[in-house]
Design a protein around this motif. Structure first.
Motif, PDB file in Angstrom:
ATOM      1  N   UNK A  44      16.748  18.690   8.337  1.00  0.00           N
ATOM      2  CA  UNK A  44      15.383  19.127   8.630  1.00  0.00           C
ATOM      3  C   UNK A  44      14.356  18.278   7.888  1.00  0.00           C
ATOM      4  N   UNK A  45      14.768  17.122   7.417  1.00  0.00           N
ATOM      5  CA  UNK A  45      13.876  16.236   6.676  1.00  0.00           C
ATOM      6  C   UNK A  45      12.858  15.609   7.627  1.00  0.00           C
ATOM      7  N   UNK A  46      11.614  15.442   7.165  1.00  0.00           N
ATOM      8  CA  UNK A  46      10.615  14.790   8.026  1.00  0.00           C
ATOM      9  C   UNK A  46      11.025  13.364   8.389  1.00  0.00           C
ATOM     10  N   UNK A  47      10.744  12.989   9.629  1.00  0.00           N
ATOM     11  CA  UNK A  47      10.958  11.625  10.121  1.00  0.00           C
ATOM     12  C   UNK A  47       9.596  11.142  10.617  1.00  0.00           C
ATOM     13  N   UNK A  48       9.073  10.124   9.936  1.00  0.00           N
ATOM     14  CA  UNK A  48       7.693   9.690  10.144  1.00  0.00           C
ATOM     15  C   UNK A  48       7.667   8.192  10.447  1.00  0.00           C
ATOM     16  N   UNK A  49       6.818   7.814  11.381  1.00  0.00           N
ATOM     17  CA  UNK A  49       6.555   6.408  11.674  1.00  0.00           C
ATOM     18  C   UNK A  49       5.115   6.118  11.289  1.00  0.00           C
ATOM     19  N   UNK A  50       4.922   5.109  10.452  1.00  0.00           N
ATOM     20  CA  UNK A  50       3.579   4.643  10.097  1.00  0.00           C
ATOM     21  C   UNK A  50       3.328   3.375  10.904  1.00  0.00           C
ATOM     22  N   UNK A  51       2.397   3.469  11.847  1.00  0.00           N
ATOM     23  CA  UNK A  51       2.173   2.371  12.797  1.00  0.00           C
ATOM     24  C   UNK A  51       0.679   2.099  12.966  1.00  0.00           C
TER      25      UNK A  51
ATOM     26  N   UNK B 202      -1.767   9.939   5.507  1.00  0.00           N
ATOM     27  CA  UNK B 202      -1.257  10.879   6.518  1.00  0.00           C
ATOM     28  C   UNK B 202       0.261  10.774   6.612  1.00  0.00           C
ATOM     29  N   UNK B 203       0.791   9.564   6.487  1.00  0.00           N
ATOM     30  CA  UNK B 203       2.239   9.378   6.551  1.00  0.00           C
ATOM     31  C   UNK B 203       2.926  10.092   5.388  1.00  0.00           C
ATOM     32  N   UNK B 204       2.393   9.926   4.173  1.00  0.00           N
ATOM     33  CA  UNK B 204       3.009  10.561   3.017  1.00  0.00           C
ATOM     34  C   UNK B 204       2.799  12.072   3.035  1.00  0.00           C
ATOM     35  N   UNK B 205       1.650  12.526   3.544  1.00  0.00           N
ATOM     36  CA  UNK B 205       1.461  13.972   3.704  1.00  0.00           C
ATOM     37  C   UNK B 205       2.518  14.539   4.651  1.00  0.00           C
ATOM     38  N   UNK B 206       2.813  13.809   5.733  1.00  0.00           N
ATOM     39  CA  UNK B 206       3.848  14.257   6.679  1.00  0.00           C
ATOM     40  C   UNK B 206       5.224  14.245   6.025  1.00  0.00           C
ATOM     41  N   UNK B 207       5.481  13.271   5.166  1.00  0.00           N
ATOM     42  CA  UNK B 207       6.759  13.225   4.440  1.00  0.00           C
ATOM     43  C   UNK B 207       6.909  14.416   3.508  1.00  0.00           C
ATOM     44  N   UNK B 208       5.815  14.887   2.949  1.00  0.00           N
ATOM     45  CA  UNK B 208       5.843  16.014   2.006  1.00  0.00           C
ATOM     46  C   UNK B 208       5.926  17.355   2.726  1.00  0.00           C
ATOM     47  N   UNK B 209       5.681  17.346   4.038  1.00  0.00           N
ATOM     48  CA  UNK B 209       5.613  18.597   4.805  1.00  0.00           C
ATOM     49  C   UNK B 209       6.976  19.233   5.054  1.00  0.00           C
ATOM     50  N   UNK B 210       8.030  18.521   4.743  1.00  0.00           N
ATOM     51  CA  UNK B 210       9.377  19.015   5.025  1.00  0.00           C
ATOM     52  C   UNK B 210       9.819  19.987   4.016  1.00  0.00           C
TER      53      UNK B 210
ATOM     54  N   UNK C 245       0.838  -1.211   0.000  1.00  0.00           N
ATOM     55  CA  UNK C 245       0.000   0.000   0.000  1.00  0.00           C
ATOM     56  C   UNK C 245       0.869   1.255   0.000  1.00  0.00           C
ATOM     57  N   UNK C 246       1.932   1.240   0.781  1.00  0.00           N
ATOM     58  CA  UNK C 246       2.848   2.387   0.816  1.00  0.00           C
ATOM     59  C   UNK C 246       3.524   2.570  -0.543  1.00  0.00           C
ATOM     60  N   UNK C 247       4.014   1.481  -1.132  1.00  0.00           N
ATOM     61  CA  UNK C 247       4.655   1.574  -2.437  1.00  0.00           C
ATOM     62  C   UNK C 247       3.718   2.112  -3.509  1.00  0.00           C
ATOM     63  N   UNK C 248       2.486   1.624  -3.503  1.00  0.00           N
ATOM     64  CA  UNK C 248       1.485   2.103  -4.462  1.00  0.00           C
ATOM     65  C   UNK C 248       1.222   3.592  -4.275  1.00  0.00           C
ATOM     66  N   UNK C 249       1.121   4.021  -3.021  1.00  0.00           N
ATOM     67  CA  UNK C 249       0.864   5.431  -2.731  1.00  0.00           C
ATOM     68  C   UNK C 249       2.048   6.318  -3.113  1.00  0.00           C
ATOM     69  N   UNK C 250       3.262   5.833  -2.925  1.00  0.00           N
ATOM     70  CA  UNK C 250       4.459   6.581  -3.333  1.00  0.00           C
ATOM     71  C   UNK C 250       4.436   6.783  -4.853  1.00  0.00           C
ATOM     72  N   UNK C 251       4.149   5.717  -5.577  1.00  0.00           N
ATOM     73  CA  UNK C 251       4.090   5.805  -7.038  1.00  0.00           C
ATOM     74  C   UNK C 251       2.981   6.744  -7.503  1.00  0.00           C
ATOM     75  N   UNK C 252       1.838   6.658  -6.853  1.00  0.00           N
ATOM     76  CA  UNK C 252       0.698   7.498  -7.230  1.00  0.00           C
ATOM     77  C   UNK C 252       1.040   8.979  -7.112  1.00  0.00           C
TER      78      UNK C 252
END
Length: 190
Positions: A138-145, A182-190, A35-42
């Motif tokens: 200053x790169x985002x550090x995110x945990x998807x749990x 939400x995880x990918x949105x947080x990754x993009x927030x940096x 699911x994460x890989x698909x969302x990254x590609x999307x």
């Protein structure tokens, strides 16, 4: 997501480094990685991974490529056979040491996303989290749990804050979410 938004994100050059299990895990963890890989590609992003094609590490890379995303794998020579190198990666970098591996993964990434994993995953998480906290990046550090995999670890860290061994600011340098978007949105927030 419309084509214009996808092109904007591609132009932004977002490359997310995903840390996760490289050994046998339950199917729901493999499904999360896919699911994460698909969302990254999307989103038109690049995946940076540890360069293995097995377990969650392989699944996130396969799903990213299946969705048209680019993958960069970084793997130590000693682990090429052990982890079964992801020869299908768009770019596979073979290095001599784990330190070199992490350095190249860091250099290629604009954000760090941790999925369930073991001690190696935790070590990678703690290194980029600590580096962010002390101002080395200053790169985002995110945990998807989504299933509480890291609940005990996070409770322990909160205990470090309560006992004065860590600051609340260090805890605030980490984003913990339960949802892929939400995880990918947080990754993009940096």
């Amino acid at each position: 997501m419309g084509g214009d938004a996808l092109n904007e994100e591609q132009a932004a050059g977002i490359a997310v480094c995903v840390y996760c299990a490289s050994g046998p895990v339950d199917q729901h963890h493999l499904d999360l990685a896919a699911e994460v890989g698909t969302a990254i590609a999307k989103r038109g992003w690049t995946l940076v991974s540890g360069g293995g094609r097995v377990s969650m590490m392989g699944e996130v890379a396969r799903a990213t490529r299946a969705g048209g995303g680019r993958t960069v794998g970084v793997i130590p020579r000693a682990l090429v056979d052990r982890e079964v190198a992801d020869d299908d990666a768009d770019e596979l970098l073979v290095v001599d040491t784990m330190r070199e591996r992490k350095g190249l993964m860091d250099a290629h990434a604009s954000a760090f996303l941790t999925l369930p994993g073991g001690i190696g995953t935790c070590e990678e998480l703690f290194e980029v989290w600590t580096s962010r906290y002390i101002g080395m990046h200053e790169k985002p550090v995110v945990v998807l749990d989504p299933n509480g995999h890291f609940a005990g670890l996070l409770e322990w860290v909160r205990g470090l804050v309560e006992s004065g061994f860590a600051s609340q600011r260090s805890l605030d340098a980490l984003t913990v979410v339960t949802d892929v978007d939400a995880a990918l949105d947080a990754c993009a927030a940096g």
